[in-house]
Structure formats: structure tokens, C-alpha cells
Design a protein around this motif. Structure first.
Motif, PDB file in Angstrom:
ATOM      1  N   ALA A  60       1.138  -1.213  -0.023  1.00  0.00           N
ATOM      2  CA  ALA A  60       0.129   0.165   0.386  1.00  0.00           C
ATOM      3  C   ALA A  60       1.062   1.344  -0.049  1.00  0.00           C
ATOM      4  O   ALA A  60       0.417   2.249  -0.481  1.00  0.00           O
ATOM      5  N   GLY A  61       2.037   0.931   0.743  1.00  0.00           N
ATOM      6  CA  GLY A  61       2.230   2.078   0.893  1.00  0.00           C
ATOM      7  C   GLY A  61       3.872   2.694  -0.462  1.00  0.00           C
ATOM      8  O   GLY A  61       3.609   3.522  -0.865  1.00  0.00           O
ATOM      9  N   LEU A  62       4.318   1.163  -1.070  1.00  0.00           N
ATOM     10  CA  LEU A  62       5.059   1.653  -2.667  1.00  0.00           C
ATOM     11  C   LEU A  62       3.632   1.911  -3.366  1.00  0.00           C
ATOM     12  O   LEU A  62       3.592   2.748  -4.498  1.00  0.00           O
ATOM     13  N   ASP A  63       2.183   1.619  -3.208  1.00  0.00           N
ATOM     14  CA  ASP A  63       0.968   2.457  -4.169  1.00  0.00           C
ATOM     15  C   ASP A  63       1.256   3.682  -4.133  1.00  0.00           C
ATOM     16  O   ASP A  63       0.513   3.934  -5.088  1.00  0.00           O
ATOM     17  N   ALA A  64       0.860   4.013  -2.700  1.00  0.00           N
ATOM     18  CA  ALA A  64       1.068   5.618  -2.456  1.00  0.00           C
ATOM     19  C   ALA A  64       1.808   6.759  -3.251  1.00  0.00           C
ATOM     20  O   ALA A  64       1.653   7.267  -3.534  1.00  0.00           O
ATOM     21  N   LEU A  65       3.284   6.023  -3.617  1.00  0.00           N
ATOM     22  CA  LEU A  65       4.343   6.151  -4.315  1.00  0.00           C
ATOM     23  C   LEU A  65       4.090   6.370  -5.415  1.00  0.00           C
ATOM     24  O   LEU A  65       5.273   6.360  -6.367  1.00  0.00           O
ATOM     25  N   GLY A  66       2.936   5.149  -6.146  1.00  0.00           N
ATOM     26  CA  GLY A  66       2.964   6.189  -7.943  1.00  0.00           C
ATOM     27  C   GLY A  66       3.278   4.238  -8.417  1.00  0.00           C
ATOM     28  O   GLY A  66       3.803   3.981  -9.868  1.00  0.00           O
ATOM     29  N   VAL A  67       3.954   3.306  -7.636  1.00  0.00           N
ATOM     30  CA  VAL A  67       3.890   2.012  -8.103  1.00  0.00           C
ATOM     31  C   VAL A  67       3.091   1.635  -8.918  1.00  0.00           C
ATOM     32  O   VAL A  67       2.332   0.915  -8.547  1.00  0.00           O
ATOM     33  N   GLN A  68       2.975   1.390 -10.413  1.00  0.00           N
ATOM     34  CA  GLN A  68       2.423   0.258 -11.137  1.00  0.00           C
ATOM     35  C   GLN A  68       3.054  -0.967 -11.695  1.00  0.00           C
ATOM     36  O   GLN A  68       3.636  -1.404 -11.782  1.00  0.00           O
ATOM     37  N   PRO A  69       1.848  -1.798 -12.491  1.00  0.00           N
ATOM     38  CA  PRO A  69       2.523  -2.464 -13.282  1.00  0.00           C
ATOM     39  C   PRO A  69       2.956  -2.512 -14.604  1.00  0.00           C
ATOM     40  O   PRO A  69       2.805  -1.149 -14.854  1.00  0.00           O
ATOM     41  N   GLY A  70       4.017  -2.982 -14.403  1.00  0.00           N
ATOM     42  CA  GLY A  70       5.138  -2.091 -15.797  1.00  0.00           C
ATOM     43  C   GLY A  70       5.885  -1.820 -15.061  1.00  0.00           C
ATOM     44  O   GLY A  70       7.312  -1.500 -15.727  1.00  0.00           O
TER      45      GLY A  70
END
Length: 641
Positions: A60-70
Motif C-alpha cells: 500500500a505504501g508503494l502504491d501511494a508512491l505511484g508504483v504501477q504494473p510495468g
């Protein structure tokens, strides 16, 4: 016995993913220990529920940083529980978890970040943070750098620099703000999405990107389980490099699929001590590690009392002779069984207990051939050491030996689910669900490696009548002497390295009348021998040229020559004044020889091995740990075998 004996087939299916299996473990086995990590001398335990929560919050933290598939998340450091959590969290998001070896150079890192967009980097400590900051200065765009160990970083003010606690805070805030986020993250990854982004060893050029899917890695560990490699609930030590497929396959993939308890040592320097405390049930090590452990045991015996030395040799010599007879197909006697029982109580048991080997049920060696003396010693000690054959492109598991069906020259039979055939040219081909789809953004290399559904391993070998697989070396390294005699240099090099005094070797002779070699001594083993035998030396370079050490090396060459045909016997060698070093490009991070680099760098030494010279003066560039490059000069003696 700590591990569970589960007789049913594994629960992991073809459509599973590592995140879903982790969720299952947290729900069904939440209070059981998933991981231990030693911190300041204390083992801290983490249950499956806590492990899953650590991974979820990180994702969830990485998701908040903008990490996306690819996108990719690069991971750099020694084994740490949080870095493992970061790997799984990245794969949860459909991103590439890309671990790199801790000693990776700046140029190598630039190559990796040039392959794919790296949004975030997970660093163990200040040293790794500095590498990522150097990458930024070199033009790479890594927006966020998350560090696990905050020591030395309090005064850093670089943009996007976060502690692990700050990443977790972002994750918890993200989860609270969106109640549906948990389920979306857990279910986002599909079986064919990336589980890990690794790299080939790069022996012939730049390392190639190898993306293994959840389907690949789960199929691999399921095949290994079905082939008797391990059971549910094993105790393992997470000490192998995180960027090596063997570590990911055991520590992460098999660890989650078969509910291993993963034990993370405090530091690389404390691995042996930490292993004694844990006493794992499953242990995989390269031949060099088994050699080093044997050396440590022998040194300890030599420094003990006369009575202990006598007892050791009395029981060990007989047990080794018994194992050699078994390997030759001979039956043992009742007296041998009694000697084994007494030896276990008096000698073997205490040794295994001292080195953390007392609970070992599954012991493996892989990566290259292991020396006969080393292999037989551990079998004599009561450890059913087995050879394993695998590679990154097939998620680590191709073939293994069965505990009581061991041959020194084979790697065992192919695992269930793995098909093997050998071409007319002698190349080993594989077909399995664990085989990767191709090299990342490299269609040319992929087309050369994957043909008609078969993985062309690049290894030369053959299948024996009983199904055992023999691996000789790399097909690309099959060469011929001037007289047309065919040989594989790596096959001979591995047998030279069976000597505890030889750490690396390079054999030459393609297109020439005879074979010669450059060897690098093992400083620890040769240094201990020198101290025991009152041979003075002041440095590696000095010790490498001592006549006494040359005698030990000569013995190794004589042993190898006995097993070679007359046309392939080694005639001369030189002991190099330095080790082959990955920072100098001479070997890979997994210690595989970069032959073209060695042949170019030491061309004058190779010429001297053939032109009748008695010695050769060399100048060589050496890359120090600081990154500075120095020049070393030395006169090397050309030795006759």
C-alpha cells in the motif's frame, strides 16, 4: 523434528500466486512462525499474520508512491526480512521486484535501471542509499529511495528519501483512506504476472533480464517438492544473495508455498554462528561453501587434543572408505553399521551439532561440480548431501539426486514435471511449466534460447540409461586443440577447484598443441597451510609465488591429469598474484569465469605459458572497495606440471 510431515500433494495450484498463498497462510496458519530475524543478538519472530500485514502495508505504501504494473522496484542489500517483504509487495502490485547483488557496480546498476522504469528503490542501509544517489547523479531517475537501516542517514536531505517507517505510514494511511484497497492489492496479481525480475550471470556480455511469473516459480517448487527436495514446514537459513534465483526459489517461493520458517542471520559475517543456533532442516550451498566448512572442521580438529584427533581419524577414515565402497556399488558389512553408530555418538554427532548440521534432512550443492573428497566427507558424516541442477530461466529446479541414489558424476534425474532431451550436438533441452517466457525486451536472445517450446540451456551433457543426467559444461565452451581433440575447459577447471588451495582456474588450449592454466589460490586455505607449516608470507601476491604453495598446486594438477586422456593433460600453469574479481570483470557475481575478459587481460601470461618462458612480469589494474583503481606489478613463475 520441527518440520511438518504432510503426505498429501501440495495445495498450490497452477492458478495460484504467491500473494494468494501468503493470504492463505495468514488465514489458516496465522499464529505459526513464518520468519525469524536476528537483531543485536536476539532472534525476533514474525508470524504468518504479521508477515502478511508487513507485506500488505508495504504494498500500500508503494502504491501511494505511484508504483504501477510495468514499473520496477529495485532491491539492494544483504538478506533482510523487510527487503523480502518488499519483493512480495512489489509483485502484489504487478510491478517488477528487481533485486541486485550488494556488490554490484555503478555501471551494472545503470544497465539494470536502463531496462525498465524504476520508480522506487529499497535499500538496506547507508552504503546502498549512496549507490542509488550516485545513480541519480549519473542520470538515472529513481524518484523514491526507501531505507531499512537509518544509521548514518539522519543528515541526508535528498528528495524522495524515506525510512521504512515512513513508507509504512503512507501505506497505513492509504489503506484507511480506501477500504477496498486491501482486496484490490491482494487480488491484483495474476498467475502470469511477474513474481521476480532477475538477471543472467552475464558470462558472455551484459546480463540479460529474466522475468519469472508466479506460475513459473510455483510450478518449480511444486516439481521440487514432488521430487523429494523438501517437505512442508522446513527450517531454512536466508543467507544466499537475494539476487540469486536459488535464494528466491527457496526463501520466498517455496517458503510461502510450503510454509517454511525462514531465518535471517544478523549479518553475513555471523552466518556460521547463527546457523548453529538455528540448525536448519534444509540447506543449499555452493561447493565453495561446503569446502570452506570442511576446512573449518579440519582446522578445528588439528587444533584439538591428540585423543580427539585420533578418535576423529579412526571413525572418519573408516566412514569415508565405507561411502566410497557404496558409491562403487558394494554392500556394507554389519561391522560398518556398528562403526557408524559409535562414530555418530562420539564424533559425527558432536561435529554436526557444533556447526548447526544436526537437524539437516535435505542438503544440496549446486552451481558447479563439487569435489569428490568434499562430497564423500559429508556423506560419511551422515549428511545426505545431494547435487542439484538448475538455472535462472527455469526457476532454479531442473534435476536432483535422490538421497540414497547418488553418483558423483551426475546431477540426478529430472524432476517430475520437467522433460529433458539432448540434441545430436550434445546440448541439454528442457520443457516445463517453470520455464520463463523469454529475456526481457530481448527478442533475439529469446529466439536463440526458446525454440518449439524447448529451453536450450546452453549446457552440454547426456542422459545415462538409468535416466541420470550428466552435465559437462557450457556448449559454447566446447573447443578443440590443434590436433582436433574436443574438450570443455570448465569441466577441467571445476576439477582443479576440487583442491582446497585453488579458488579459481582458467584453462587454455583451444587451437594449441597442449593445455595450460592460470589458477588463483584460496588465501584462507593456503594461508592456514602456510602458518601450520611455518611458511612465511606478507601478502596474497607473495604467498601465491611461494615454492611450497606451488607444490600443493602441482599435486592438484597431477590428480586432474590422472583422469584426463594423454592428449588433454595439463602441461604448465601459473599462480596469479591476485584473485579473479567481479569488480574487475574477470568473473560474474556468481563467480563464473568471464573467459574473454581473462584471455584479453592476461594475454601476455598465456603467451608465456606456451613460449618457453620461465617467468613473466605483469601489470594489472585492481579495483578496490572504494571504487578507486590501482596498479599491481609482479613477476610470476611459470611452473611445469
Amino acid at each position: 523434528m520441527r518440520h511438518e510431515k504432510v503426505m498429501s500433494m501440495p495445495t498450490c495450484a497452477a492458478d495460484d500466486t504467491l500473494p494468494r498463498l501468503l493470504v492463505h497462510n495468514a488465514a489458516q496458519h496465522g499464529n505459526k512462525i513464518a520468519m525469524r530475524e536476528k537483531d543485536r543478538g536476539i532472534w525476533k519472530e514474525m508470524t504468518w499474520s504479521e508477515y502478511f500485514n508487513e507485506v500488505l502495508v508495504c504494498a500500500a505504501g508503494l502504491d501511494a508512491l505511484g508504483v504501477q504494473p510495468g514499473n520496477a522496484v529495485m532491491i539492494l542489500g544483504d538478506n533482510r526480512a523487510r527487503l523480502y517483504a518488499g519483493m512480495i509487495a512489489s509483485s502484489m502490485l504487478g510491478a517488477y521486484a528487481m533485486p541486485a547483488y550488494p556488490g554490484t557496480t555503478l555501471d551494472e546498476l545503470r544497465h539494470f535501471v536502463g531496462e525498465v522504469k524504476v520508480v522506487a528503490a529499497l535499500a538496506e542501509d547507508q552504503e546502498q542509499v549512496d549507490k542509488f544517489l550516485d545513480l541519480r547523479e549519473a542520470g538515472s531517475t529513481i524518484e523514491y529511495i526507501v531505507y531499512e537501516d537509518k544509521r548514518g542517514l539522519n543528515t541526508y536531505d535528498a528528495s524522495g528519501l524515506l525510512s521504512w517507517e515512513e513508507l509504512n505510514d503512507k501505506g497505513e494511511t492509504n489503506l484507511k483512506a480506501d477500504p477496498q484497497l486491501r482486496d484490490r492489492i491482494v487480488n491484483r496479481a495474476a498467475p502470469d504476472d511477474p513474481a521476480i525480475f532477475l538477471h543472467s550471470s552475464g558470462t558472455t556480455g551484459k546480463p540479460k533480464g529474466v522475468v519469472l511469473s508466479h506460475r513459473n516459480v510455483i510450478a518449480a517448487v511444486r516439481n521440487a517438492y514432488s521430487g523429494g527436495a523438501f517437505n512442508y514446514g522446513e527450517e531454512v537459513l536466508a543467507y544466499l544473495p537475494m539476487a540469486w534465483v536459488g535464494d528466491f526459489a527457496l526463501t520466498v517461493a517455496a517458503g510461502i508455498a510450503f510454509r517454511f520458517t525462514v531465518n535471517v542471520p544478523e549479518r553475513q559475517e555471523t552466518v556460521l554462528r547463527d546457523m548453529r543456533e538455528i540448525a536448519p532442516s534444509l540447506y543449499l550451498a555452493a561447493p565453495r561453501s561446503w569446502d570452506n566448512l570442511l576446512t573449518s572442521i579440519q582446522v578445528g580438529i588439528e587444533n584439538s587434543t591428540p585423543l580427539k584427533k585420533w578418535l576423529y581419524h579412526f571413525f572418519t577414515d573408516r566412514a569415508i572408505a565405507s561411502e566410497r565402497r557404496k558409491l562403487d556399488g558394494q554392500e556394507g558389512s554389519h561391522l560398518e553399521w556398528l562403526g557408524r553408530l559409535l562414530g555418530e555418538r562420539i564424533v559425527f554427532g558432536p561435529i554436526k551439532d557444533l556447526y548447526g548440521l544436526s537437524r539437516l534432512k535435505s542438503a544440496f550443492t549446486g552451481g558447479e561440480a563439487i569435489g569428490e573428497d568434499t562430497f564423500v566427507f559429508y556423506r560419511a558424516l551422515g549428511i545426505k548431501l545431494r547435487q542439484l541442477y538448475g538455472q535462472t530461466e527455469n526457476a532454479a529446479f531442473n534435476a536432483i539426486q535422490m538421497p540414497d541414489e547418488v553418483k558423483l558424476h551426475t546431477v540426478g534425474r529430472p524432476l517430475p514435471g520437467v522433460q529433458v532431451k539432448v540434441t545430436d550436438g550434445g546440448e541439454i533441452l528442457l520443457k516445463a511449466e517453470s520455464v520463463f517466457r523469454g529475456y526481457y525486451n530481448n527478442p533475439l536472445a529469446t529466439a536463440e534460447t526458446l525454440k518449439d517450446g524447448w529451453l536450450h540451456t546452453g549446457d552440454a551433457g547426456y542422459l545415462e540409461d538409468d535416466g541420470h543426467l550428466v552435465v559437462l559444461g557450457r556448449v559454447s565452451e566446447v573447443v578443440h586443440t590443434k590436433e582436433g581433440e574436443r574438450y570443455v575447459p570448465n569441466y577441467i577447471e571445476n576439477r582443479l577447484k576440487f583442491s582446497p588451495y585453488i579458488k579459481d582456474a582458467a584453462v587454455f588450449g583451444a587451437g594449441r598443441d597442449e593445455l595450460t592454466a592460470i589458477v588463483c589460490i584460496d588465501l584462507e586455505a593456503a594461508g592456514h597451510w602456510a602458518e601450520t607449516n611455518a611458511v612465511p608470507y606478507v601478502s596474497y601476491a607473495d604467498l601465491s609465488q611461494r615454492n611450497e604453495i606451488a607444490g600443493l598446486l602441482g599435486d592438484a594438477f597431477h590428480r586432474v591429469n590422472k583422469a584426463l586422456p594423454e592428449s588433454l593433460k595439463l602441461h604448465r600453469f601459473v599462480s596469479l598474484h591476485k584473485e579473479f574479481d567481479p569488480d574487475d570483470g574477470e568473473i560474474t557475481r556468481t563467480r563464473k569465469l568471464r573467459r574473454s575478459v581473462v584471455e584479453e587481460r592476461y594475454a601476455s601470461v598465456i603467451d608465456a605459458l606456451y613460449d618457453g618462458s620461465k617467468e613473466i612480469h605483469v601489470k594489472a589494474a585492481v579495483t578496490y572497495e572504494s571504487g578507486e583503481v590501482g596498479l599491481v606489478e609482479r613477476t610470476l613463475v611459470i611452473r611445469e606440471v
